[in-house]
Design a protein around this motif. Structure first.
Motif, PDB file in Angstrom:
ATOM      1  N   ILE A   1      -5.344   3.255   7.732  1.00  0.00           N
ATOM      2  CA  ILE A   1      -6.383   2.341   7.254  1.00  0.00           C
ATOM      3  C   ILE A   1      -5.799   1.001   6.841  1.00  0.00           C
ATOM      4  CG2 ILE A   1      -8.055   1.976   5.407  1.00  0.00           C
ATOM      5  CD1 ILE A   1      -8.784   4.856   5.592  1.00  0.00           C
ATOM      6  N   ALA A   2      -4.664   1.060   6.145  1.00  0.00           N
ATOM      7  CA  ALA A   2      -4.050  -0.202   5.712  1.00  0.00           C
ATOM      8  C   ALA A   2      -3.708  -1.058   6.922  1.00  0.00           C
ATOM      9  CB  ALA A   2      -2.796   0.073   4.887  1.00  0.00           C
TER      10      ALA A   2
ATOM     11  N   LEU B   1      -3.937   6.728   4.655  1.00  0.00           N
ATOM     12  CA  LEU B   1      -3.737   5.461   3.946  1.00  0.00           C
ATOM     13  C   LEU B   1      -3.039   4.445   4.835  1.00  0.00           C
ATOM     14  CD1 LEU B   1      -2.665   6.098   0.250  1.00  0.00           C
ATOM     15  CD2 LEU B   1      -4.582   4.776   1.091  1.00  0.00           C
TER      16      LEU B   1
ATOM     17  N   VAL C   1       0.836  -1.203   0.000  1.00  0.00           N
ATOM     18  CA  VAL C   1       0.000   0.000   0.000  1.00  0.00           C
ATOM     19  C   VAL C   1       0.873   1.256   0.000  1.00  0.00           C
ATOM     20  CG1 VAL C   1      -1.665   1.338   1.334  1.00  0.00           C
ATOM     21  CG2 VAL C   1      -1.940  -1.118   1.135  1.00  0.00           C
TER      22      VAL C   1
ATOM     23  N   VAL D   1      -3.438  12.701   3.482  1.00  0.00           N
ATOM     24  CA  VAL D   1      -3.963  11.560   2.726  1.00  0.00           C
ATOM     25  C   VAL D   1      -3.079  10.336   2.925  1.00  0.00           C
ATOM     26  CG1 VAL D   1      -4.377  10.662   0.419  1.00  0.00           C
ATOM     27  CG2 VAL D   1      -5.143  12.941   0.988  1.00  0.00           C
ATOM     28  N   GLN D   2      -1.759  10.539   2.847  1.00  0.00           N
ATOM     29  CA  GLN D   2      -0.871   9.390   3.017  1.00  0.00           C
ATOM     30  C   GLN D   2      -0.948   8.820   4.417  1.00  0.00           C
ATOM     31  OE1 GLN D   2       3.118   9.951   0.965  1.00  0.00           O
ATOM     32  NE2 GLN D   2       2.229  11.983   0.957  1.00  0.00           N
TER      33      GLN D   2
ATOM     34  N   MET E   1      -8.310  -3.266   0.273  1.00  0.00           N
ATOM     35  CA  MET E   1      -8.637  -1.912   0.715  1.00  0.00           C
ATOM     36  C   MET E   1     -10.025  -1.534   0.211  1.00  0.00           C
ATOM     37  SD  MET E   1      -6.124  -0.179   2.220  1.00  0.00           S
ATOM     38  CE  MET E   1      -5.790   1.467   1.693  1.00  0.00           C
TER      39      MET E   1
ATOM     40  N   PHE F   1      -4.470  -7.011  -3.580  1.00  0.00           N
ATOM     41  CA  PHE F   1      -4.302  -5.660  -3.067  1.00  0.00           C
ATOM     42  C   PHE F   1      -5.603  -4.894  -3.178  1.00  0.00           C
ATOM     43  CE2 PHE F   1      -2.944  -1.551  -2.272  1.00  0.00           C
ATOM     44  CZ  PHE F   1      -3.209  -0.715  -3.333  1.00  0.00           C
TER      45      PHE F   1
ATOM     46  N   PHE G   1      -4.264  12.779  -5.307  1.00  0.00           N
ATOM     47  CA  PHE G   1      -2.970  12.927  -5.961  1.00  0.00           C
ATOM     48  C   PHE G   1      -3.094  13.557  -7.337  1.00  0.00           C
ATOM     49  CE2 PHE G   1      -0.264  11.184  -2.943  1.00  0.00           C
ATOM     50  CZ  PHE G   1      -0.758  10.015  -2.422  1.00  0.00           C
TER      51      PHE G   1
ATOM     52  N   ALA H   1       1.280   4.284  -2.717  1.00  0.00           N
ATOM     53  CA  ALA H   1       1.223   5.717  -2.429  1.00  0.00           C
ATOM     54  C   ALA H   1       2.466   6.419  -2.959  1.00  0.00           C
ATOM     55  CB  ALA H   1       1.076   5.936  -0.922  1.00  0.00           C
TER      56      ALA H   1
END
Lengths: 327, 309, 295
Positions: B280-281, B277, B19, B273-274, C140, C136, C152, B23
């Motif tokens: 959540i991951a 991520l 993940v 945002v990262q 998610m 993957f 992004f 990103a």
């Protein structure tokens, strides 16, 4: 005379995982372990053995469907091209296959006639109208009727489907037909019909056959020559009638003794020990763990096929008089 | 058994790595990370410092390594709007999200599973058909429509509940209900089909033919076997506990992670945002891990997997 | 029967077959099909059906109620806070949302099927990579993935449609891979290969027509999912951007006026629910018809 198809010391191993988890080891599964034979034009070689002995894999190797791990296959003296190559595909016109499950081998969405025509379309032979005529003619020669051209596979009976597969295989007038358990999935009464059909076709078209089956009675009827396989190797090979009348290898003898003969009460040889496992092949002679005549010497080395009574037998004790006796 | 756990842990770590690599790749593809993360009018020294800290002037491999190291320490830089470290921003919102998603999860299971079991045991009865009909609404109605409908009925027309905000615990009621209803519907459908499949098995018929009371057949034989596939769905729902409330939080102005994500996306605040991520991951991966363990305990066929041949 | 090509059916026979099929379907499914047909007609003929332009203001008629709540025929579904006709905006939104869902489904199906076939054909490394990508994606929640990509890359309609396409490619890939593997190992694909056919013929003439029906049923699952995803994102203001309008968009705008003018939000919301419901019903029915053994 150059044999039509020649297999020279064919081997096919698969790497399989032993145990579970990410640290499992790998061991070779010896599906075919040194098989050699030759098929002459117009003759039938029967390949028998129990499940897991490697006969289906041998059939696929003979056609070049899968590449061997060792050894070679020659067709009319030329080595077999690698599977999938253009040369291999062109060669398909000469080598064909009949399958155990005819329903699985046919596309359920296309009428059977179109599927019988397909080899001609693939090999670019003749106009569509001619292709259709030839397909109809071939269908008739295998005992189907012209109006069945438009039927779908599920609309036909098992025997009829197998005839369709056969017709499709014959379209390019091949030299060799590999039949992998062609009648095992059929009713007994239909089996006889299909077998007779195969014999008639061989006589009229001069096709050679590699007939793979575990059904000894049928193999005896159909084959000129028979090879008996056990755990990836041929243990006995010779002319069909003689082999079944007086088998020499202990395994063949056990197999033959199990064939029921009406009116005769025969002594059945029951084999002891575990059924064979191609991952765990016993050292030396693969059969020695279950052989009633096994000795310590049998574990030492792999027996090679040696001539005996006009046949080839792979047994260390082949010259032993005690062996010849019990029959 | 140890092998089983170890391989699952490895897989979990790899997924998180995957993940964060995703990103990283997307970040590089979308432009100059320094300008994207720091905003355009940041002072040049700050941008330069950022570049150095993240190794943006070095080779791509070194950048990747620097990125992953930063990621695993939770350092994603500062939020563009706040100036505070992004990860802090995210972590302080997590309790608010959990405050509605955890009760919602309990409701999803508490409502959905019994409904599904009941429907399966009384197949084709009125309750069965009713449950199935209502549950269809569960996955055809978007959550924002449901949310607005509930607001229209309970807040606007009836005036019983507040429409938004997070001042008092009562504010949580509508968000929780909105979150739980679709999930309960899905749980009900799924449990029903899992139960039906198990009930159709020969061993159920055999147990009942042996003379075992039907109640026992269900509780001792049917339910445990039907639980196995149900656990996967529950696992996914547990994993979404941080991620699943994006729309609901926005509708009800609930100050959780979902709402933060939406505003971060709108402002292109990439640091936040990262960070989200990663959080959540980690959450999803841990939930999957727990599910795998639960499988190992529930399903004897899997338990024996670690044993040698 | 004559040996002529029997694939040509006379028109009367076709109509008769259609009539028989219509009589046999359950009422709910027929309703669903009718609704969907209406939606398609609206989407295709939007330009012709539009009473007003979607950006035409009428500040004198702001927040006018719809016909059944005391409004006028001039604005059958009412107007919004800027006096724009709700019906017109609804028609354009239907077209936008359906187009996005249609192309998204197409992208997902094409990409997924292609990758599934590649995985089954080449195996080993290619298959392992594709399986990893599938894992993957399944690990998610797609909403998060979508939001990240939007963060992004910013928002543009082509990117957005592509993103919707990515939503469900993995479903098609998994199905295609499974079915292709089965065909290759033991089935008709292996047999045709042994006849000497090349890969193009095998996959194009045999495999894909055989898996087509399963894929079509999957499309009826993907389509509503994309509608829901797109409307969710548009509702949040992160999807379709003004001046373009979509169903989710409209609900988003209507939210502020939920007390004073609920029709602004209710019209698009109803359309979303009815459309997704219809496709789900149709899909369930199709699946039962194509494979009754599947529950």
């Amino acid at each position: 005379m150059t044999p039509l198809l020649e297999a020279i010391d064919l081997r096919r191993h698969y790497q399989v995982r032993v145990g579970r988890g990410p640290f499992a080891g790998k061991a070779p599964l010896r599906a075919v372990d040194g098989v050699s034979f030759a098929i002459q034009p117009g003759r039938t070689l029967g390949l028998v053995g129990e499940s897991g002995c490697g006969k289906s894999t041998t059939g696929k190797l003979a056609l070049g469907l899968i590449p061997p791990t060792g050894g070679t296959v020659r067709h009319a003296g030329q080595p077999m091209p690698p599977p999938g190559s253009a040369a291999w595909r062109a060669l398909r016109a000469r080598l064909q296959m009949v399958y155990q499950d005819p329903l699985g081998a046919l596309d359920r969405r296309l009428p059977v006639g179109r599927q019988v025509m397909e080899p001609l379309t693939i090999h670019g032979d003749a106009t569509p109208a001619e292709q259709r005529e030839r397909a109809l003619a071939t269908m008739e020669s295998v005992g189907l009727q012209r109006h069945q051209f438009d039927r779908f596979p599920h609309e036909l009976s098992g025997g009829q489907r197998q005839r369709v597969v056969l017709a499709r295989a014959l379209m390019t007038r091949p030299d060799l037909l590999v039949c992998d358990e062609p009648i095992s999935a059929l009713d007994v009464s239909i089996q006889a019909q299909v077998v007779n059909l195969l014999l008639d076709l061989q006589e009229s078209l001069g096709i050679a056959m590699l007939f793979i089956s575990h059904d000894l009675k049928v193999v005896r009827q159909v084959s000129h020559e028979v090879a008996v396989m056990y755990l990836g190797r041929i243990v006995e090979q010779g002319e069909a009638g003689a082999l079944f009348a007086a088998p020499r290898h202990p395994y063949t003898r056990a197999l033959v003794s199990a064939i029921p003969v009406p009116g005769v009460r025969r002594e059945r040889i029951i084999l002891a020990g575990d059924p064979p496992n191609p991952v765990d092949v016993p050292a030396g002679c693969a059969f020695h763990t279950r052989c009633p005549f096994g000795t310590a010497a049998c574990r030492a080395a792999v027996p090679s096929l040696r001539p005996l009574d006009g046949r080839l037998v792979a047994c260390h004790r082949v010259d032993d008089p005690a062996l010849r006796q019990a029959a | 058994m140890l092998l089983f756990v170890a391989s699952r842990l490895l897989r979990a770590a790899l997924t998180i790595l995957f993940v964060m690599t995703f990103a990283f790749v997307v970040l590089r593809l979308s432009g100059d990370p320094a300008l994207l993360i720091m905003s355009v009018d940041a002072p040049p020294e700050a941008i330069k410092a950022f570049r150095q800290a993240w190794g943006l002037d070095r080779s791509i491999l070194e950048q990747y390594l620097a990125y992953i190291t930063h990621a695993f320490t939770g350092d994603f830089g500062k939020s563009m709007r706040d100036g505070r470290p992004a990860i802090d921003l995210v972590m302080e919102r997590v309790p608010a999200t959990l405050a509605i998603t955890l009760p919602a999860l309990a409701l999803k299971i508490g409502l959905g599973v019994p409904a599904g079991i009941h429907a399966a045991l009384h197949r084709n009865s009125l309750t069965d058909r009713l449950t199935m009909a209502i549950s269809v609404a569960g996955f055809t109605m978007p959550s924002f429509v449901l949310a607005l409908l509930l607001v229209l009925i309970f807040a606007v027309t009836l005036g019983w509940l507040p429409a938004s905000g997070a001042d008092a615990p009562i504010n949580a009621l509508l968000p929780i209900v909105t979150l739980s209803l679709p999930g309960a519907a899905i749980m009900a459908r799924f449990t029903r089909s899992a139960m039906l499949e198990v009930l159709g098995q020969p061993y159920i018929r055999a147990a009942s033919a042996k003379g075992v009371a039907w109640r026992r057949v269900v509780s001792r034989h049917a339910l445990p076997n039907a639980a196995i596939p149900t656990v996967t769905i529950v696992g996914f729902m547990v994993g979404s506990v941080v991620a699943g409330a994006v729309i609901v939080e926005s509708v009800f102005a609930w100050p959780g992670v979902g709402r933060l994500m939406v505003s971060a996306v709108a402002n292109r605040d990439l640091a936040v945002v990262q960070a989200i991520l990663l959080v959540i991951a980690t959450c999803m991966v841990s939930a999957n891990l727990a599910v795998d363990m639960a499988y190992g305990w529930l399903d004897p066929r899997v338990r024996g997997a670690g044993a040698t041949r | 029967m004559a040996l002529s090509d029997t694939t040509v059916t006379p028109p009367r026979a076709l109509l008769g077959g259609l009539a028989r099929r219509v009589r046999r379907t359950p009422f709910a499914v027929s309703l669903a099909a009718a609704w969907l047909a209406l939606m398609v007609v609206v989407a295709v003929g939007a330009d012709l059906l539009l009473p007003y332009s979607i950006t035409a203001f009428d500040l004198k008629a702001r927040l006018a109620p719809p016909l059944f709540m005391g409004g006028t025929l001039a604005h059958p579904l009412g107007t919004d806070e800027l006096g724009r006709d709700v019906l017109s905006r609804l028609i354009m939104s239907i077209r936008m949302s359906l187009l996005i869902a249609f192309f998204g489904t197409l992208i997902a199906a094409s990409l997924g099927t292609l990758l599934g076939i590649l995985a089954a054909h080449f195996r080993r490394v290619v298959e392992a990579l594709i399986l990893m990508a599938i894992d993957f994606q399944a690990s998610m929640p797609f909403m998060i993935i979508a939001l990240s990509v939007l963060a992004f890359f910013g928002n543009s309609l082509p990117l957005f449609v592509a993103l919707m396409g990515f939503q469900s490619w993995e479903r098609y890939a998994r199905i295609t891979r499974g079915l292709t593997l089965a065909a290759n190992e033991q089935g008709y694909a292996a047999a045709v290969r042994q006849l000497g056919a090349g890969s193009g013929r095998i996959y194009g003439l045999h495999v894909i027509p055989n898996i087509a029906s399963t894929l079509i049923v999957s499309m009826t699952l993907t389509f509503p999912e994309i509608i829901l995803l797109e409307s969710g994102l548009s509702f949040l203001g992160l999807g379709v951007q003004p001046p373009l309008t979509s169903l989710g968009n409209m609900v988003g705008y209507g939210r502020e006026y939920i007390t004073r003018a609920p029709w602004i939000m209710l019209a698009p919301a109803t359309v979303i629910v009815l459309t997704t419901l219809s496709i789900s019903l149709l899909g369930d029915w199709l699946r039962d018809k194509l494979d009754p053994t599947l529950q």
